[in-house]
Design an enzyme around this catalytic site. Structure first.
Site, PDB file in Angstrom:
ATOM      1  CB  SER A  12      -0.976  -0.009   1.175  1.00 16.72           C
ATOM      2  OG  SER A  12      -0.300   0.116   2.401  1.00 16.72           O
ATOM      3  NE  ARG A  65      20.823 -10.454   8.321  1.00 13.06           N
ATOM      4  CZ  ARG A  65      19.525 -10.772   8.424  1.00 13.06           C
ATOM      5  NH1 ARG A  65      18.651 -10.211   7.612  1.00 13.06           N
ATOM      6  NH2 ARG A  65      19.113 -11.627   9.319  1.00 13.06           N
ATOM      7  NE  ARG A  91      12.917 -11.976   4.078  1.00 13.31           N
ATOM      8  CZ  ARG A  91      12.486 -12.972   4.832  1.00 13.31           C
ATOM      9  NH1 ARG A  91      13.062 -13.234   5.979  1.00 13.31           N
ATOM     10  NH2 ARG A  91      11.458 -13.705   4.447  1.00 13.31           N
ATOM     11  CB  ILE A  92      17.820  -6.993   8.626  1.00  9.23           C
ATOM     12  CG1 ILE A  92      16.663  -6.774   9.611  1.00  9.23           C
ATOM     13  CG2 ILE A  92      19.036  -6.168   9.016  1.00  9.23           C
ATOM     14  CD1 ILE A  92      16.888  -7.419  10.964  1.00  9.23           C
ATOM     15  CG  LEU A  93      18.656  -4.697   2.792  1.00 10.18           C
ATOM     16  CD1 LEU A  93      18.464  -3.412   1.991  1.00 10.18           C
ATOM     17  CD2 LEU A  93      18.756  -5.909   1.860  1.00 10.18           C
ATOM     18  CG  HIS A 107       9.525   1.436  12.369  1.00  8.14           C
ATOM     19  ND1 HIS A 107       9.673   0.072  12.199  1.00  8.14           N
ATOM     20  CD2 HIS A 107       9.244   1.631  13.684  1.00  8.14           C
ATOM     21  CE1 HIS A 107       9.507  -0.525  13.373  1.00  8.14           C
ATOM     22  NE2 HIS A 107       9.234   0.389  14.292  1.00  8.14           N
ATOM     23  CD  GLU A 140      26.349   1.799   9.473  1.00  8.05           C
ATOM     24  OE1 GLU A 140      25.886   2.354  10.502  1.00  8.05           O
ATOM     25  OE2 GLU A 140      26.762   2.440   8.489  1.00  8.05           O
ATOM     26  CB  VAL A 142      17.222  -3.159  13.101  1.00  8.86           C
ATOM     27  CG1 VAL A 142      15.737  -3.272  12.806  1.00  8.86           C
ATOM     28  CG2 VAL A 142      17.987  -4.319  12.480  1.00  8.86           C
ATOM     29  CD  GLU A 172       2.985   3.178   7.530  1.00  8.76           C
ATOM     30  OE1 GLU A 172       3.708   2.757   8.437  1.00  8.76           O
ATOM     31  OE2 GLU A 172       2.489   2.422   6.671  1.00  8.76           O
TER      32      GLU A 172
HETATM   33  C1  GRF Z   1       3.886  -0.396   6.787  1.00 10.12           C
HETATM   34  O1  GRF Z   1       2.990  -0.202   7.840  1.00 10.12           O
HETATM   35  C2  GRF Z   1       5.271   0.054   7.163  1.00 10.12           C
HETATM   36  O2  GRF Z   1       5.299   0.992   8.188  1.00 10.12           O
HETATM   37  C3  GRF Z   1       5.925  -1.210   7.635  1.00 10.12           C
HETATM   38  O3  GRF Z   1       5.353  -2.239   6.883  1.00 10.12           O
HETATM   39  C4  GRF Z   1       4.047  -1.868   6.470  1.00 10.12           C
HETATM   40  C5  GRF Z   1       3.961  -2.156   5.007  1.00 10.12           C
HETATM   41  O4  GRF Z   1       2.674  -2.050   4.500  1.00 10.12           O
HETATM   42  N1  GRF Z   1       7.357  -1.090   7.502  1.00 10.12           N
HETATM   43  P1  GRF Z   1       2.431  -2.017   2.918  1.00 10.12           P
HETATM   44  O5  GRF Z   1       3.051  -3.283   2.342  1.00 10.12           O
HETATM   45  O6  GRF Z   1       3.050  -0.779   2.369  1.00 10.12           O
HETATM   46  O7  GRF Z   1       0.944  -2.032   2.769  1.00 10.12           O
END
Ligand code: GRF
Length: 201
Positions: A12, A65, A91-93, A107, A140, A142, A172
């Site tokens: 989304s 990783r 995933r953590i890069l 986030h 570096e 998370v 968001e």
């Molecule tokens: C979002 O809420 C973002 O904050 C988190 O993962 C979710 C992803 O949602 N990192 P979408 O796939 O963009 O709908």
């Protein structure tokens, strides 16, 4: 600015970015590839509808990783991208990614509170009255890099993860495109941990 959007799920936020790129002539970030860590997710369908190329770098194909990170970065390089935008990328890069590209992440909490994959559950369990959304540069560690923008969201007494997530995602979808636009227009300045928005941003 050419960007790769990295996804793992519904996409989304990717959709909000694609919509901004399609509708706002001043949106200086061009999504040139969407990279997923698995096949069969809705985010890939959204990219296809928007006619943006897709690539799957399947996490399950890698044993470590660093090798996964290198494959993601090499894929982005093939599209000549200037930056990576993480949009629900789970995933953590490894540090190589930060050395090769500027990276943005969104986030669902007011960082540094509630890092990690279960930020909403953790906020509700902790009983906070306010949580929110953070967009930050990736470093570096998370969910740790310099914070670009934050918007608070009130936690209601009857909130479930789903109801809180719905309000968080609404924020968001407006916040991430506006930050990406400012970044692509060169309107963000970083001094150590502190990011400043230039006057006209
Ligand atoms: C979002 O809420 C973002 O904050 C988190 O993962 C979710 C992803 O949602 N990192 P979408 O796939 O963009 O709908």
């Amino acid at each position: 600015m050419r960007i790769a959007v990295l996804v793992s799920g519904s996409g989304s936020n990717l959709q909000a970015i694609l919509d901004a790129a399609a509708s706002d002539p001043a949106f200086a970030a061009l999504p040139v590839v969407v990279i997923a860590d698995r096949d069969g997710i809705q985010a890939l369908d959204r990219a296809t509808v928007a006619r943006v190329p897709t690539e799957v770098v399947a996490w399950s194909d890698f044993t470590d990783r660093a090798a996964f990170t290198k494959a993601v970065c090499d894929t982005a390089d093939r599209y000549d991208v200037d930056a990576l935008v993480l949009a629900g990328f789970m995933r953590i890069l490894s540090p190589e990614a930060v050395e090769r590209f500027p990276i943005l992440n969104i986030h669902p909490s007011m960082l540094p509170a509630f890092v990690g994959a279960h930020a909403l559950e953790a906020a509700i369990a902790h009983g906070v009255k306010v949580t929110g959304v953070t967009v930050h540069f990736v470093d570096e560690r998370v969910d740790h890099g310099p914070i670009i923008a934050q918007v608070p969201v009130t936690v209601r007494p009857d909130d479930t993860v789903a109801s809180l997530q719905a309000r968080i995602q609404e924020i968001e979808h407006r916040l991430y495109p506006s930050v990406i636009k400012a970044f692509a227009n060169g309107l963000l300045e970083t001094d150590g941990r502190v990011v400043t928005w230039k006057d006209d941003a």
